[in-house]
Structures are given as structure tokens and as C-alpha cells.
Design an enzyme around this catalytic site. Sequence first.
Site, PDB file in Angstrom:
ATOM      1  N   HIS A 188      -9.997  -4.746  10.640  1.00  0.00           N
ATOM      2  CA  HIS A 188     -10.643  -4.610   9.326  1.00  0.00           C
ATOM      3  C   HIS A 188     -11.933  -3.797   9.390  1.00  0.00           C
ATOM      4  O   HIS A 188     -12.806  -3.951   8.554  1.00  0.00           O
ATOM      5  CB  HIS A 188     -10.972  -5.986   8.741  1.00  0.00           C
ATOM      6  CG  HIS A 188      -9.782  -6.746   8.248  1.00  0.00           C
ATOM      7  ND1 HIS A 188      -8.716  -7.052   9.062  1.00  0.00           N
ATOM      8  CD2 HIS A 188      -9.479  -7.250   7.029  1.00  0.00           C
ATOM      9  CE1 HIS A 188      -7.815  -7.731   8.357  1.00  0.00           C
ATOM     10  NE2 HIS A 188      -8.252  -7.856   7.117  1.00  0.00           N
ATOM     11  N   GLU A 234       0.816  -1.220   0.000  1.00  0.00           N
ATOM     12  CA  GLU A 234       0.000   0.000   0.000  1.00  0.00           C
ATOM     13  C   GLU A 234       0.847   1.267   0.000  1.00  0.00           C
ATOM     14  O   GLU A 234       0.508   2.245  -0.664  1.00  0.00           O
ATOM     15  CB  GLU A 234      -0.961   0.015   1.195  1.00  0.00           C
ATOM     16  CG  GLU A 234      -2.197  -0.862   1.029  1.00  0.00           C
ATOM     17  CD  GLU A 234      -1.944  -2.334   1.326  1.00  0.00           C
ATOM     18  OE1 GLU A 234      -0.799  -2.694   1.662  1.00  0.00           O
ATOM     19  OE2 GLU A 234      -2.895  -3.128   1.212  1.00  0.00           O
TER      20      GLU A 234
END
Lengths: 366, 325
Positions: free
Chosen positions: B129, B60
Site C-alpha cells: 500500500h 480496478e
Amino acid sequence: MPSKVATQKPVKKSTSKTNFETLPINKKLSKEEKVGLYETILGIRRFEEKSLQAYNQGKIGGFLHLYIGQEAVAAGIVSLMEENDHIITAYRDHGHALAVGMGMNECMAELYGKYTGCSKGKGGSMHFFAPDKRYWGGHGIVAGQTPLGAGLAFALKYKGLKGCAVCFLGDGAVNQGSFMETLNLVSLWGIPVVYVIENNGYSMGTSLKRSSAEESLAKRGEAFGIKWDTCEGHDVFEVREAANKAMTYAREELKPFILEIRTYRYRGHSVADANHEKYRTKEEIETYKKNKDPIIVLKNKLIADKTLTEASAKEIDQRMKDEAAVSSKFAEESPYPPKSEITTDVYWTVDNDKDQQLKGTYFFND
Amino acid sequence: MALITYREAIKQALAEEIERDENVCIMGEEVAQYNGAYKVTEGLWEKYGDKRVIDTPISEAAFSGLAIGSSMLGIRPVVEMMFMSFSYVAFDQLFNNASFCRYMSGGLMNVPIVVRGPANGGTNVGATHSHTPENLIANHPGLKVVCPSNAYDAKGLMKSAIRDNDPVFVMENTLLYGEKWEVPEEEYVVELGVANVLKEGKDISIITHGRCAMIALKAAETLKTEHNIDAEIVDLRSIRPLDEATILNSVRKTHRAVLVEENKPYCGVDAQISHLIQYKAFDDLDAPIHRVSAIDAPQIYSKPLEDWQIPNETRIIDSVLKCLA
Ligand SMILES: Cc1ncc(C[n+]2csc(CCOP(=O)(O)OP(=O)(O)O)c2C)c(N)n1
Ligand SMILES: [Mg+2]
């Protein structure tokens, strides 16, 4: 992985054996271009000496990371930039800025936090930018610029332009995860970026031996199938020779390259680092200065090939000192930015909302 | 009007913008050949190819930073975060480089990127998450952030985000991807900074964003039928920029406000909204402002408890009744 890459050895080249000035990339330099290199290297030195003086007088605050000792690296590489090449670096960025042609006035004024500075006093020492000169900063977070450099090169490839991005980083920065992620990405995608590791032997007070498990930093490229090389950074002709190969490879092959350049900083990590003789010896500093000072090395070569005389070299030096002095006067006399500037240059859309079309509140000040 | 899913609406926006501007490209993990972890980009790679729809390694920081660097030269990448939670490993790139490069250069450059992906809890996947970082993004001047609550807004806001010359985060919601709404066939955009009054009412203002706006709508029905309370629902849509006028107009009409969001309460978006209301509409208030947020703890895994932790109809109704008591 090509075997050619895997078998390349981190041999230290003997710099005394090669006369880099006689190699084609340097031989083709005109007299003016060689003088230009000397002016750039000397200009950086004199500019920074002046900035140090201003810092010590309390006129410049914050951090001031001096490039003194490393000048031939930025000067050499910038001299190779072609039309579609871009550069980006970390916080030790004054040298690269001056090398791409930013003026001493705007750079000095930025250090002073003045409105006439290159970033209107909003960036400071670590954050110089000149997009019109294809110079994209000036970045304060160690290795934070390394994915950005990949992005510049990605854009070239996307647009079908032949060029490369050169992204500078330090010997300490190689240990950041973002850099390692990026190495994989640029190799995987075939991105024409050259990572130039300016290995000055130290990251702040930590020597390379104490921060990197493997002494050869560029060799890490092998793990990603990236070609690499090393060279010395005190002789601008050697820098040009090695960087030319790296940049040409990136442009022609659409592939990344890692070039590790061994160099040295004379001053502390930043001016605030008064202890820099505690983590290294005075002799170490003096020996480098005596044998490998980029200004002296270049001056001797240019006098030997009759590009310069003692007198003309002196004249250039005086000119650079004068320019630096003028820049500090300019900075001193310049105004600070008005308070209204705090909230400009935050959003492009707000700055360009001439017809007041924008909806909603952008700034939340009572 | 066609009845399409939130997912389809986003995909249409991406496809239309790819066709409109050759510099628009999509990158992220699994966005191309796998068709997207949540199938938002399904079919786009097949249609537009490797140049425009790009699979990345699980890096990322690297691909966010690469997107930012390329945007400096005019590329307009749309970066997919498989979950917005994963943007945290790219924090430096997104929260220093995307947000501050323009400023630190004194306005010499801009960063026209979009970062999009789901930012929600309620999916039984635990704390790592389930982030809703719109408050965190809004706390970084230089960044913009929108939270579409339905397919119409998702498409319109996405198109605006892609055309915007600043970095915009589009916070999607996995629980909305499969839901359907009416979306016009003809092209439209939803401007940033414009809230939407989802339902008019006179008794109390429920100010909310993202999927909570849909939950609030349901709660409003129950409030009407069971308590005869006529709630107004203001869906912020855009967090930064923020449509202050619509919020204030609603509160000036109803004199009461309940703020509903999935953020954790401390320094959540609604902390700012609450400040805004008390500061600019103090005399209009007939009761303290009430808040419904995620219960202040890391996201719990256990499904029934998580459903209680994040705002639900019951908690909204309780809060409205308290505010009106
Ligand atoms: C992420 C991050 N961690 C720490 C710092 C503080 N810091 C600034 S420079 C530096 C040393 C970096 O050394 P190197 O990469 O060798 O570059 P040099 O200073 O020698 O040019 C450190 C630790 C920072 N700016 N960013
Ligand atoms: Mg170093």
C-alpha cells in the site's frame, strides 16, 4: 436474478432445421444488401489470402492472425450496426475492419508497416482502428478490449444515445479476470454491451476442453444475471438472427448480453503457428471447410434464391481478388513512415500544439 | 486567499470541473455514498448525483478500462484509485490501453481520462500500500503524470489534468490531505510541465517532487540556521512533461544538486533528472549529483524504520552536507 435467465439451457440448435434466410431480419434484406454480405465475406477471405502470400514472401512481418473461416461472424454483425452502435475486437481484427468498410489498401499497407496504412504503420496487424466507422480496434492483449467495450456502451448511456457496443473476444479470452470483472460491472450498471464470443474451439494450441472447465462459455453470464445465447457462425443469416436479438435487447433494455458463436479458423493461430495440425486433425479442418465454409454456404443460398448466378458469383470473386492484388501492390509501392513519425501521435496535446503553447519536455531523447 | 486543506483543494477542483463540463464524471470505489475512502469526494455525490459521481465494485481493471473506453466517445472520467498501489491490478488497461491506443491508431483517437489517488509511503501500512509509481507512469510515452506537493498545486494541476486531452495521472498524498495552504478564491489552473521554485537559494539546488518538496523546505530552514547554507528548492510538480529549463537554470546558478524523491532509487524519476543534469549542465557542476530516495527495499511496515526508509529532513541535510563537502 430473473428466472428466465436461470432456466435458459445451452441447447444446441439444429441448424439444418431452420432456414435462417426466411426469418424477418434476413427476409427484409434487399438483393443489393445480400450481395453486399457476400462481397464482404469474400473480400475478407481474398484479402487475407493475399496477406498470407505477402507474409510468406517476407514482405509482412510480426504476427498475422487470420480470420479465414470466421468471416460470416464479423460480416453478419456489422451488417446490423445502427447509427449509434460501436464495435471493438481483439487482434484477429482484419475481418471486422473490412466489414465496417475500411479499405483493403489502408489495411494491407498497415500490415506492411507503411505510412499509407490505417495507423500510418504504427499499429500493425493486431491494431487496426477506424473511429469514423465506429470501429475501436484491434487490441493485442487477450481480453484487454473487454472493459473498453463496456466503456463505449457506458458513454452511449451517459449521453442518452440509443445504441449498443459489440465487443468481440475469443474462447480463450473468457478466462481473463478483466472480462469477468467487466461482466459483473455491466450487469450491475445496466450497460448496453453485447459480448460476442467467437468460439473457434482453440486458444492458440489449447482446445476449449483443455482451457475452460465448463463447455458453455456464454452460460457464465448467468452468474452475473446476464442473458445469453449461442448460435453457429458459418451461416451469416444465422449470425444475423441471433445477433439482431442480442443487439436489440441491449439497445432496448439497456442491458448487456453474451452471444457465443461457434465458428472455426482454418489456419493456425497466427501464420507463425505451423503446428496447427498437431493439436487438431486434418479431417477436423477439412470437414468444417466442406460442410460449413461461410462463403460456400452463402453462395449456395444466394444462388438458390436467385440473388446470384454462378457467373455473377465468379465475377464478384474476381473483383475481390483483383482488389486484394491492387492493395498489395499499393502497400508495396508505399513508403515507410519517416523517422519523425516515431514521436508523433503519442500525445494529443503535442500533436495539436499549433501555437507552441505547451510547456515542458515531452520526449526524452538525447 | 483562503486557507484550505489539500483534500478540500482537490474537491474544489473536481466540483468546479463537474460544473464546467457535463462530460466530467468521477468513478471509483467508495467515492459516492461513502464520501471517499479519504473523504476527497465528500459531499459530491449528494450534490451532483448518481450520474456524475459513481461508486464502482472493487474491479480496478474493469472500471479503468470502462473509463478509457468511454473517453474515446468524449466522456471525461476522473478515476479514483483508493491507493495508486491498486492501479497495478489494472495495469493492462492503464499502461497499454490508456497510453498506447492513440499511438497504435496513428493518432485517430485520444483518451482524456484522469487517474487520481494517493501514492505515498510513510503511513505504516506495509509494502502493498505504499507505491510511488510516477516513475513507472513516466516510462510510458502517452501518459502524463503530476505530483502536487501542496493544496494550491493540487487544485490547479487537477483542473488542468481534467481539461487535458491525454491521460493524466495525479499522484496525491495521504499525509498531505489534512495540511493547509493558501488558495485563491478565484479560478486558476496550474499548467502541466511547469516546475515551481519554492525557495530561491544560491548554494545548492534541491530538486524534488511531491511531499518531499515540503520536507526539503523544512530541511532548507535547518540548513540555513545551523549550517549557513542557502539551498534552492525546485518542486517539479509535473514529471511528464518535465520542466527541464527550471532544473537546469537552478543548477547553473548553484553548481550543485541534490535530488530528493520518495521513489525507490533504481530507475526512479531522479535517475532521469540526474542524467539530464550531467548531460546538459556537465560543465556547471562542482560536485557529483547526490540522491535521496526511499531506501532500496520493499516498504517496511515498522513505523520508525519506515520513517527512516523514506526521505526525511535528516537524510536530506546529510546529503546536502556531503554534496557541499
Ligand atoms: C494477456 C495475454 N496473454 C497471452 C497472449 C498471447 N495470446 C495471443 S492470442 C492467444 C490465444 C487466444 O485465444 P482466443 O481467445 O480463443 O482467440 P482466438 O485466437 O481463437 O481468436 C494467446 C494466448 C496475449 N496476447 N495476451
Ligand atoms: Mg479461439
